[in-house]
Design a protein around this motif. Structure first.
Motif, mmCIF file in Angstrom:
data_model
loop_
_atom_site.group_PDB
_atom_site.id
_atom_site.type_symbol
_atom_site.label_atom_id
_atom_site.label_comp_id
_atom_site.label_asym_id
_atom_site.label_seq_id
_atom_site.Cartn_x
_atom_site.Cartn_y
_atom_site.Cartn_z
ATOM 1 N N ILE A 81 0.828 -1.127 -0.105
ATOM 2 C CA ILE A 81 0.087 -0.118 -0.008
ATOM 3 C C ILE A 81 0.814 1.375 -0.023
ATOM 4 N N ASP A 82 0.801 2.088 -0.907
ATOM 5 C CA ASP A 82 1.332 3.375 -0.950
ATOM 6 C C ASP A 82 0.380 4.570 -1.230
ATOM 7 N N GLY A 83 0.787 5.944 -1.344
ATOM 8 C CA GLY A 83 -0.174 6.885 -1.709
ATOM 9 C C GLY A 83 -1.065 6.697 -2.924
ATOM 10 N N SER A 84 -0.562 6.021 -3.890
ATOM 11 C CA SER A 84 -1.321 5.689 -5.133
ATOM 12 C C SER A 84 -2.297 4.653 -5.088
ATOM 13 N N PRO A 86 -5.679 2.919 -4.550
ATOM 14 C CA PRO A 86 -7.244 3.321 -4.451
ATOM 15 C C PRO A 86 -7.565 3.043 -3.193
ATOM 16 N N ALA A 87 -8.558 4.005 -2.683
ATOM 17 C CA ALA A 87 -8.914 3.834 -1.284
ATOM 18 C C ALA A 87 -9.913 2.193 -1.243
ATOM 19 N N LYS A 88 -10.591 1.806 -2.221
ATOM 20 C CA LYS A 88 -11.083 0.679 -2.269
ATOM 21 C C LYS A 88 -10.111 -0.496 -2.276
ATOM 22 N N ARG A 90 -7.236 -0.523 -1.000
ATOM 23 C CA ARG A 90 -6.580 -0.361 0.314
ATOM 24 C C ARG A 90 -7.343 -1.250 1.213
ATOM 25 N N MET A 91 -8.791 -1.010 1.328
ATOM 26 C CA MET A 91 -9.508 -1.470 2.324
ATOM 27 C C MET A 91 -9.719 -3.074 1.843
ATOM 28 N N GLN A 92 -9.511 -3.431 0.681
ATOM 29 C CA GLN A 92 -9.830 -4.738 0.262
ATOM 30 C C GLN A 92 -8.551 -5.386 1.042
ATOM 31 N N THR A 93 -7.381 -5.032 0.566
ATOM 32 C CA THR A 93 -6.143 -5.551 1.077
ATOM 33 C C THR A 93 -5.905 -5.530 2.806
ATOM 34 N N VAL A 94 -6.433 -4.566 3.426
ATOM 35 C CA VAL A 94 -6.455 -4.716 4.960
ATOM 36 C C VAL A 94 -7.410 -5.703 5.456
ATOM 37 N N GLU A 95 -8.566 -5.821 4.823
ATOM 38 C CA GLU A 95 -9.524 -7.159 4.936
ATOM 39 C C GLU A 95 -8.833 -8.459 4.656
ATOM 40 N N VAL A 114 -3.658 6.793 8.517
ATOM 41 C CA VAL A 114 -4.828 6.916 8.992
ATOM 42 C C VAL A 114 -5.647 5.542 8.440
ATOM 43 N N GLY A 115 -6.732 5.433 9.235
ATOM 44 C CA GLY A 115 -7.784 4.413 8.554
ATOM 45 C C GLY A 115 -7.411 3.004 8.375
#
Length: 208
Positions: A81-84, A86-88, A90-95, A114-115
């Protein structure tokens, strides 16, 4: 002057990570970097213990090399995960990480601010030190969220006998000076260091 100071220190920090990062070319051979060797060895122990790890770096350009190294150790893909990112995504990766589907994550330090809830990580590695210890602590706290049931081990990599060791000592032993001088990359005080202070930091003379 401030730009020149930051540019010089940043280049030295890149060399501490791996010569290929500074040169922007050449192989990311593990034997060329003490940090890469340390990451491989620690990751191997984590893998043998069936644990998971998150790795932070301030340099997004080194993330693919770290990902490749960890993939070879864990014998399975992780994620980055880096600044580029996408939010969706990012959340899929965390999950996926929280569900045990990923053995490791490599994150840019600012993107992880954050988040992110990463309580399934038993290990946190800061591959390079950030100027502000509060930012590092905030990143480490991704694993110390509500719901964490286990102890978390935090590693902070410092290249011995380099400017990184000077910065590390300033951060840990002289907090007031760190707050005044290198609290943030945008700090007005950073460019106010005297020539003598800069030379003491850049020209290694050992720690007294």
């Amino acid at each position: 002057r401030k730009f020149l100071i930051l540019s010089a220190i940043t280049r030295l920090k890149q060399i501490c990570n791996h010569p290929a990062q500074f040169l922007k070319s050449g192989p990311w051979t593990i034997s060329r970097s003490g940090k890469f060797e340390a990451l491989r060895d620690i990751a191997q122990t984590i893998h043998e213990n069936s644990e998971r790890v998150i790795v932070f770096t301030q340099f997004a350009q080194i993330i693919p090399a770290l990902d490749e190294l960890l993939h070879s150790v864990f014998k399975a893909p992780g994620a980055t995960i880096d600044g580029s990112t996408p939010a969706k995504q990012r959340m899929q990766t965390v999950e996926a990480f929280q569900a045990g589907k990923l053995p490791y994550l490599v994150l840019s330090l600012k993107a992880a601010g954050v988040g992110l809830n990463l309580t399934e990580a038993r290990n946190v590695i800061h591959f390079d030190r950030w100027w502000n210890p509060a930012v590092e602590n905030q990143a480490s706290d991704r694993a110390y969220r509500i719901g964490q049931r286990n102890d978390v081990t935090v590693y902070k990599f410092v290249a011995a006998d380099t400017i990184e060791e000077v910065i590390s000592r300033m951060l840990s032993g002289k907090q007031q000076l760190a707050d005044q001088v290198i609290n943030d990359l945008d700090s007005e005080n950073l460019g106010e260091l005297s020539a003598e202070a800069l030379l003491q930091a850049i020209q290694w003379r050992g720690l007294n």
